[in-house]
Design an enzyme around this catalytic site. Structure first.
Site, short mmCIF file in Angstrom:
data_model
loop_
_atom_site.label_atom_id
_atom_site.label_comp_id
_atom_site.label_asym_id
_atom_site.label_seq_id
_atom_site.Cartn_x
_atom_site.Cartn_y
_atom_site.Cartn_z
N LEU A 192 -35.62 28.34 23.65
CA LEU A 192 -36.67 28.98 24.45
C LEU A 192 -38.08 28.70 23.94
O LEU A 192 -38.34 28.77 22.74
CB LEU A 192 -36.49 30.50 24.41
N ARG A 200 -41.17 35.13 36.23
CA ARG A 200 -40.18 34.19 35.71
C ARG A 200 -39.36 33.46 36.77
O ARG A 200 -39.27 32.24 36.77
CB ARG A 200 -39.16 34.97 34.87
N HIS A 253 -34.33 31.50 32.42
CA HIS A 253 -35.65 31.56 31.81
C HIS A 253 -36.35 30.25 32.17
O HIS A 253 -35.75 29.19 32.07
CB HIS A 253 -35.49 31.70 30.29
N GLU A 268 -42.89 32.86 26.82
CA GLU A 268 -43.84 33.05 27.90
C GLU A 268 -45.29 32.98 27.40
O GLU A 268 -46.20 32.59 28.11
CB GLU A 268 -43.62 34.45 28.49
N HIS A 314 -29.70 31.97 30.92
CA HIS A 314 -29.98 32.93 29.86
C HIS A 314 -28.97 34.07 29.80
O HIS A 314 -28.59 34.52 28.74
CB HIS A 314 -31.38 33.49 30.13
N GLU A 329 -21.75 41.99 27.83
CA GLU A 329 -22.12 40.94 28.79
C GLU A 329 -20.92 40.43 29.58
O GLU A 329 -21.06 40.00 30.72
CB GLU A 329 -22.84 39.78 28.09
N PHE A 355 -42.52 45.79 28.27
CA PHE A 355 -41.63 44.70 28.62
C PHE A 355 -41.59 44.60 30.14
O PHE A 355 -41.61 45.62 30.82
CB PHE A 355 -40.22 44.99 28.08
N ARG A 396 -30.95 41.10 35.91
CA ARG A 396 -31.04 42.06 34.80
C ARG A 396 -32.49 42.27 34.38
O ARG A 396 -33.29 41.35 34.33
CB ARG A 396 -30.27 41.52 33.61
N GLN A 441 -29.04 34.71 35.25
CA GLN A 441 -30.48 34.78 35.04
C GLN A 441 -30.99 33.55 34.29
O GLN A 441 -30.37 33.12 33.32
CB GLN A 441 -30.80 36.03 34.22
N GLY A 498 -22.28 43.52 19.70
CA GLY A 498 -22.75 44.90 19.84
C GLY A 498 -21.77 45.76 20.63
O GLY A 498 -21.45 46.89 20.23
C1 LIG Z 1 -32.15 34.20 23.18
C2 LIG Z 1 -31.68 35.53 23.74
C3 LIG Z 1 -32.45 36.67 23.59
C4 LIG Z 1 -32.04 37.90 24.10
N1 LIG Z 1 -32.84 39.00 23.93
C5 LIG Z 1 -32.44 40.21 24.42
C6 LIG Z 1 -33.23 41.38 24.22
O1 LIG Z 1 -34.29 41.34 23.57
N2 LIG Z 1 -32.80 42.56 24.74
C7 LIG Z 1 -31.64 42.66 25.44
O2 LIG Z 1 -31.30 43.75 25.88
N3 LIG Z 1 -30.86 41.56 25.63
C8 LIG Z 1 -31.23 40.35 25.14
N4 LIG Z 1 -30.43 39.25 25.34
C9 LIG Z 1 -29.08 39.43 25.91
C10 LIG Z 1 -28.15 40.06 24.88
O3 LIG Z 1 -28.47 39.60 23.60
C11 LIG Z 1 -26.67 39.76 25.13
O4 LIG Z 1 -26.37 39.98 26.47
C12 LIG Z 1 -25.77 40.66 24.28
O5 LIG Z 1 -26.14 40.56 22.93
C13 LIG Z 1 -24.29 40.36 24.42
O6 LIG Z 1 -23.57 41.21 23.52
P1 LIG Z 1 -21.99 41.36 23.57
O7 LIG Z 1 -21.60 42.37 22.56
O8 LIG Z 1 -21.55 41.55 24.96
O9 LIG Z 1 -21.47 39.91 23.14
P2 LIG Z 1 -21.80 38.99 21.87
O10 LIG Z 1 -22.78 39.54 20.95
O11 LIG Z 1 -22.02 37.62 22.41
O12 LIG Z 1 -20.41 39.01 21.10
C14 LIG Z 1 -19.25 38.41 21.60
C15 LIG Z 1 -18.18 38.56 20.56
O13 LIG Z 1 -16.94 38.15 21.09
C16 LIG Z 1 -16.28 37.32 20.18
N5 LIG Z 1 -15.38 36.48 20.95
C17 LIG Z 1 -15.65 35.76 22.06
N6 LIG Z 1 -14.55 35.15 22.48
C18 LIG Z 1 -13.55 35.50 21.63
C19 LIG Z 1 -12.16 35.18 21.54
N7 LIG Z 1 -11.56 34.38 22.41
N8 LIG Z 1 -11.45 35.72 20.53
C20 LIG Z 1 -12.04 36.52 19.60
N9 LIG Z 1 -13.35 36.86 19.66
C21 LIG Z 1 -14.08 36.35 20.67
C22 LIG Z 1 -17.38 36.60 19.45
O14 LIG Z 1 -16.92 36.13 18.21
C23 LIG Z 1 -18.39 37.74 19.31
O15 LIG Z 1 -18.06 38.52 18.20
C24 LIG Z 1 -30.83 38.00 24.82
C25 LIG Z 1 -30.05 36.87 24.97
C26 LIG Z 1 -30.47 35.63 24.47
C27 LIG Z 1 -29.62 34.42 24.69
#
Ligand SMILES: Cc1cc2nc3c(=O)[nH]c(=O)nc-3n(C[C@H](O)[C@H](O)[C@H](O)COP(=O)(O)OP(=O)(O)OC[C@H]3O[C@@H](n4cnc5c(N)ncnc54)[C@H](O)[C@@H]3O)c2cc1C
Lengths: 82, 588
Positions: free
Chosen positions: B252, B286, B242, B255, B353, B387, B119, B398, B240, B17
């Site tokens: 997971l 939690r 869970h 809850e 988590h 993240e 939430f 968070r 964090q 994202g």
């Molecule tokens: C089960 C679960 C449920 C969740 N639910 C929620 C929720 O409901 N609401 C909320 O706000 N948050 C939620 N979170 C947290 C949230 O989903 C994540 O923090 C967030 O999606 C991370 O997004 P990001 O874009 O930072 O990284 P990611 O989506 O993890 O993307 C990382 C990207 O980096 C790439 N990458 C990594 N290393 C390399 C490399 N060396 N070279 C090239 N590419 C690389 C990967 O291929 C990927 O494309 C949840 C987390 C979990 C585990």
């Protein structure tokens, strides 16, 4: 599976890394146990599964959704049993 | 050895994202933008997010961004930077509506507006009553976000490099970032990506723990690359947890299971939550439940051969309730715990988590590090979001649904900063240093030539066990000190990891070895940062220092990997436009 390009096999192994932990776990087990015995047709079906979105794929594997694609039904059956 | 070079205005590492939101900003400005991702972008870990994305739209109940800000500051246990928090909460409604306009299929109210669900932690009027602030697309919010952003990026001509793994950051003599090295998995070749600006959006690193809800790709690559390039990591002691992940798997258990009457038992069959929380029992917050569970394990009342988990009992609810009200739970328990909860309890353990710390940035997405008297000097050409970054909006803990918001708000903000930087300060590329790919090539050649080395899986398991045992939800001085020692021993073993498969094409073993070199940097940073913080704040619960100590410890940790040293920098107490929210006791 002997007639399949070994590079393709390695590519498929990498593509079995997913965005959902549940799938990672199931597919890791499957790669260690079962994957090497797939027939050419089953492998083609597995490759098609890897094109699915993660949520749809998991719903099939968990039995939460019915598999409507006849080409996938058999391989999903194998994955459900993993 | 000559390494092929590719040139872009901007290079983004990560197609989740955050990375895709930033890329869109750059591509739509007409800049030549590359996104590198280990996996197809829509299979990034963002796909796992179900709960939703927060914004004070006020579609269901009255809401204001100031209340959202208050909740976030309180959630962060006053470690969050209030300028960044204000920025995020103010921008939230605009960011969500923008996603809607991009075509993201949010759930709707009858009047056509976006529906919002409740939430934990989100309230009206600074903590008074719960408020419905989470916007969702059924239980597939993350998936919908990724698809929407991917489509937009394709339209904007973002160039995707799928199944490319970034290896190292390239900094020139002045310390400016001028590109990255990356491995093309398909060929096994290393390339240089030469850029005017680089953004890291590599996601979390939850795989440092034995028990993690994170997918296998979450190996903290961006953080590892920073450490190797001399960039410090911020607040790495804060993770964090869970409370109920399936022991040994991490998956997971919602809850809702405890909401329906499921209870937690220790090895003696005791419902121990009655002791810790006589009123709320198994439904306490939690972090509290997680800490109580770990206390039982630490005191020897854990279950199983290693006495390292507790049990979640459901069978007393009867098969009908389990099947009707908790759909999917039985399948998950059978598949991932190997037990049928209609007959047997599920082994569970507090499970990692989310990573609150990361690469230090400001709210503009610029990476900032101490230089002389300035605790936050910009690293020219370097940005981070999502993240892997620490803005810091989540501080010590968070709030649910604030991460997806963080991705789009700071992804966009970083993208804007990069456009500005490239246009105003970097009309052309800075030259690459002569040894630009040296470190990466050396890493790969060491792996190829190592003999009598260590097995990657074994060393990774040792790392995960150590972090789990020494720096999970409940910490104490003795345990942490022991952990610092142990993890440095594991780090020595990582230097000797060896792979059997030396082939070039799609060599997953090589990728996993390179990932472990990143994970270990995160693990060492976590233990050293946690060991030093002598207070309890948010997710860092210290048995020997149970109070929050604002006088001494209201400050951000910075960890440097070269000599494993720590420094600290102040928390931003000046919001952008509103008054400072002073610390209070965090009670619920
Ligand atoms: C089960 C679960 C449920 C969740 N639910 C929620 C929720 O409901 N609401 C909320 O706000 N948050 C939620 N979170 C947290 C949230 O989903 C994540 O923090 C967030 O999606 C991370 O997004 P990001 O874009 O930072 O990284 P990611 O989506 O993890 O993307 C990382 C990207 O980096 C790439 N990458 C990594 N290393 C390399 C490399 N060396 N070279 C090239 N590419 C690389 C990967 O291929 C990927 O494309 C949840 C987390 C979990 C585990």
């Amino acid at each position: 599976m002997t007639d399949i390009d070994p590079v393709e096999i390695k590519r498929i192994r990498w593509r079995s890394r997913r965005g959902l932990l549940e799938l990672d776990i199931v597919l890791e087990r499957f790669l260690a146990n079962g994957f090497d015995q797939l027939t050419t047709d089953e492998l083609a079906a597995y490759r098609k599964c890897l094109e699915l979105g993660d949520n749809d794929f998991l719903d099939y594997v968990n039995g939460k959704a019915e598999v409507d694609d006849p080409e996938l039904a058999h391989i999903i059956g194998i994955l459900r049993a993993v | 050895m000559t390494v092929p070079v590719r040139r872009f205005d901007a290079v983004i590492v990560g197609g989740g994202g955050a990375g895709m939101r930033a890329a869109l900003q750059l591509s739509e400005s007409g800049l030549k933008t590359a996104v590198l991702s280990k996996v197809f972008p829509t299979r990034s870990h963002t796909v796992a997010a179900q709960g939703g994305i927060s914004a004070s739209l006020g579609n269901v109940q009255e809401d204001r961004w100031e209340w959202h800000m208050y909740d976030t500051v309180k959630g962060s246990d006053w470690l969050g930077d209030q300028d960044a928090i204000e920025f995020m909460c103010r921008k939230a409604p605009e960011a969500v509506i923008e996603l809607e306009h991009f075509g993201m299929p949010f759930d709707r109210l009858e009047n056509g507006k976006i529906y919002q669900r409740p939430f934990g932690g989100h309230t009206q009027n600074n903590g008074e009553t719960p408020v419905q602030r989470a916007c969702a697309a059924a239980d597939r919010t993350g998936h919908a976000m990724l698809h929407t952003l991917y489509q937009r990026n394709v339209r904007a001509n973002t160039q995707f490099f799928v199944e490319w793994m970034a290896l190292d950051l390239i900094r020139d003599e002045a310390g400016d970032v001028v590109g990255v090295t990356a491995l093309e998995m398909e060929t096994g070749e290393v390339y240089i990506f030469h850029a005017k600006a680089v953004l890291f959006a590599t996601g979390g690193a939850g795989r440092i723990y034995a028990a993690s809800t994170n997918a296998f790709i979450n190996t903290g690559d961006g953080l590892g690359m920073c450490v190797r390039a001399g960039i410090p990591l911020e607040d790495m002691e804060f993770w964090q947890f869970h409370p109920t992940g399936v022991a040994g798997a991490g998956v997971l258990i919602t809850e809702g299971v405890r909401g329906e009457g499921g209870i937690l038992l220790n090895a003696n069959g005791e419902r121990f939550m009655e002791r810790y929380a006589p009123n709320l029992k198994d439904l306490a917050p939690r972090d509290f439940v997680a800490r109580s569970m770990e206390q039982e394990v630490l005191e020897g009342r854990g279950c199983g051969p290693n006495k390292d988990y507790v049990l979640l009992k459901l069978d007393h609810l009867g098969p009908d309730i389990i099947k009707q009200r908790l759909p999917g739970i039985r399948e998950i328990a059978i598949k991932f715990a190997g037990v049928d909860p209609i007959k047997e309890p599920i082994p569970v353990i507090p499970t990692c988590h989310y990573m609150m710390g990361g690469i230090p940035t400001n709210y503009r997405g610029e990476v900032v590090i101490p230089q002389g008297d300035n605790p936050e000097a910009r690293v020219n050409g370097f940005y981070a979001a999502g993240e892997c970054a620490c803005a810091s909006v989540h501080g010590a803990n968070r709030l649910g649904t604030n991460s997806l918001l963080d991705l789009v708000v700071f992804g966009k903000s970083a993208g804007d900063s990069m456009v500005e930087f490239i246009r105003n300060e970097m009309p052309t590329w800075k030259p690459l240093p002569a040894n630009a790919a040296e470190r990466s090539l050396a890493r790969i050649s060491r792996l190829d030539n190592q003999t009598n080395g260590e097995d990657v899986t074994e060393v990774r398991t040792a790392m995960q066990r150590t972090v789990q045992a020494r720096a999970a939800v409940f910490r104490n001085s003795e345990n942490l000190a022991q952990g610092v020692k142990e993890i440095q021993e594991v780090a020595e073993r990582v230097k000797r990891i060896q792979i059997k498969d030396k082939s070039k094409v799609f060599n997953t073993a090589r990728v996993e070895a390179l990932e472990l070199e990143n994970l270990i940097e995160v693990a060492v940073a976590t233990l050293i940062s946690a060991d030093a913080r002598k207070e309890s704040r948010g997710a860092h619960a210290h048995a020997d220092f149970q109070q929050r100590d604002d006088e001494v410890w209201m400050k951000h940790t910075l960890y440097y990997g070269d000599d494993r040293r720590l420094t600290y920098k102040p928390v931003h107490t000046k919001p952008l436009s509103v008054d400072y929210i002073p610390p209070k006791e965090r009670t619920f």
